[in-house]
Scaffold this motif. Sequence first.
Motif, PDB file in Angstrom:
ATOM      1  N   VAL A  36       6.777   4.523  -3.549  1.00  0.00           N
ATOM      2  CA  VAL A  36       5.596   5.355  -3.775  1.00  0.00           C
ATOM      3  C   VAL A  36       4.327   4.612  -3.375  1.00  0.00           C
ATOM      4  O   VAL A  36       3.428   5.176  -2.754  1.00  0.00           O
ATOM      5  N   ARG A  37       4.249   3.329  -3.709  1.00  0.00           N
ATOM      6  CA  ARG A  37       3.057   2.549  -3.340  1.00  0.00           C
ATOM      7  C   ARG A  37       2.894   2.488  -1.831  1.00  0.00           C
ATOM      8  O   ARG A  37       1.777   2.585  -1.304  1.00  0.00           O
ATOM      9  N   ARG A  38       4.019   2.319  -1.106  1.00  0.00           N
ATOM     10  CA  ARG A  38       3.939   2.295   0.362  1.00  0.00           C
ATOM     11  C   ARG A  38       3.474   3.645   0.895  1.00  0.00           C
ATOM     12  O   ARG A  38       2.682   3.717   1.842  1.00  0.00           O
ATOM     13  N   ASP A  39       3.985   4.721   0.301  1.00  0.00           N
ATOM     14  CA  ASP A  39       3.562   6.053   0.733  1.00  0.00           C
ATOM     15  C   ASP A  39       2.076   6.265   0.486  1.00  0.00           C
ATOM     16  O   ASP A  39       1.355   6.800   1.340  1.00  0.00           O
ATOM     17  N   ILE A  40       1.623   5.844  -0.697  1.00  0.00           N
ATOM     18  CA  ILE A  40       0.204   5.994  -1.016  1.00  0.00           C
ATOM     19  C   ILE A  40      -0.653   5.173  -0.053  1.00  0.00           C
ATOM     20  O   ILE A  40      -1.710   5.617   0.402  1.00  0.00           O
ATOM     21  N   GLU A  41      -0.195   3.972   0.270  1.00  0.00           N
ATOM     22  CA  GLU A  41      -0.933   3.123   1.215  1.00  0.00           C
ATOM     23  C   GLU A  41      -1.066   3.809   2.571  1.00  0.00           C
ATOM     24  O   GLU A  41      -2.132   3.791   3.187  1.00  0.00           O
ATOM     25  N   GLN A  42       0.023   4.429   3.039  1.00  0.00           N
ATOM     26  CA  GLN A  42      -0.031   5.125   4.329  1.00  0.00           C
ATOM     27  C   GLN A  42      -0.968   6.325   4.254  1.00  0.00           C
ATOM     28  O   GLN A  42      -1.776   6.561   5.167  1.00  0.00           O
ATOM     29  N   LEU A  43      -0.880   7.103   3.185  1.00  0.00           N
ATOM     30  CA  LEU A  43      -1.750   8.261   3.021  1.00  0.00           C
ATOM     31  C   LEU A  43      -3.213   7.845   2.936  1.00  0.00           C
ATOM     32  O   LEU A  43      -4.095   8.517   3.477  1.00  0.00           O
ATOM     33  N   ALA A  44      -3.477   6.728   2.269  1.00  0.00           N
ATOM     34  CA  ALA A  44      -4.849   6.235   2.158  1.00  0.00           C
ATOM     35  C   ALA A  44      -5.378   5.786   3.513  1.00  0.00           C
ATOM     36  O   ALA A  44      -6.549   6.008   3.841  1.00  0.00           O
ATOM     37  N   THR A  45      -4.510   5.158   4.323  1.00  0.00           N
ATOM     38  CA  THR A  45      -4.904   4.732   5.665  1.00  0.00           C
ATOM     39  C   THR A  45      -5.312   5.927   6.516  1.00  0.00           C
ATOM     40  O   THR A  45      -6.245   5.860   7.325  1.00  0.00           O
ATOM     41  N   GLU A  46      -4.623   7.051   6.315  1.00  0.00           N
ATOM     42  CA  GLU A  46      -4.920   8.272   7.072  1.00  0.00           C
ATOM     43  C   GLU A  46      -6.067   9.065   6.459  1.00  0.00           C
ATOM     44  O   GLU A  46      -6.457  10.106   6.990  1.00  0.00           O
TER      45      GLU A  46
END
Length: 275
Positions: A36-46
């Motif tokens: 989930v943290r990795r997903d959130i990091e990717q979403l935040a980058t976008e």
Amino acid sequence: MLGAERRSQIMSEVRRNGAASVVDLATALGVSEMTVRRDIEQLATEGLVDRVRGGATTPRLPDRAELGFPNQARRLLAEKRAIARRAAILVEPGMSVGLSGGTTTWTLAQELRAIPELTIVTNSLPVADVFARPDRADEPYTQTVVLTGGVRTPSDALVGPVAVRAIESLHCDVVFLGVRGIDLQAGLTTSNLLEAETNRAFVGAGRRSVVLADHSKWGAVGLTTIVDLREVDHLVMDDDVAEDVETTLRAQFGEVWLAPVASASASADDDRIDA
């Protein structure tokens, strides 16, 4: 569950509640907190969520002056290209076409250059530049551009009473509208009061009105409402949305097209290779 589907569900949860914790998301999705943290990091980058300690929140909508038009145009580029190519199907030679300000309408303008005998009505200086006369004498020039005039915004759109009066006196076969947010209660929104009035005039001037919006616009709310969702005919969005979001959108708009991003991404890669 595929990563794209998982991230779409995370965005839906964040937009529904305004925030979501890593622990709750991991439980709901049946995955590890690290995933989930990795997903959130990717979403935040976008730019689709804001990452905070222990979870994520809905992203703050920055002023356009903060981003600048070139930076906005590069954001979610594959999605914008997919939307533009799908929307261009609605345009035929000889039409009068309204294009509001915005980076997605600007991307559509590049697709429309190949369609002959168009009359383009726009309040966007970057859009008007797309249809500038060609440098080469042997390249045909077949579009007519009507630029509204008005007060210039930081994103190079022309707004205010002059622009509104110009648009209200015209009749377009189809108008394409860029927005800052799409929300069930707030409707179609923007962050500029004068731009809202100008875009409202565009909706009234079109025989058919079409909203162009990437998936990050769903659930976002700008300062002021342009029109309610049901006041426009058509929505063209990229296909990176959850199934429940798609169902909601189809209930609100007369017609919804979800443009596949994968083909646009492949084409963008080809463009970089050719360059």
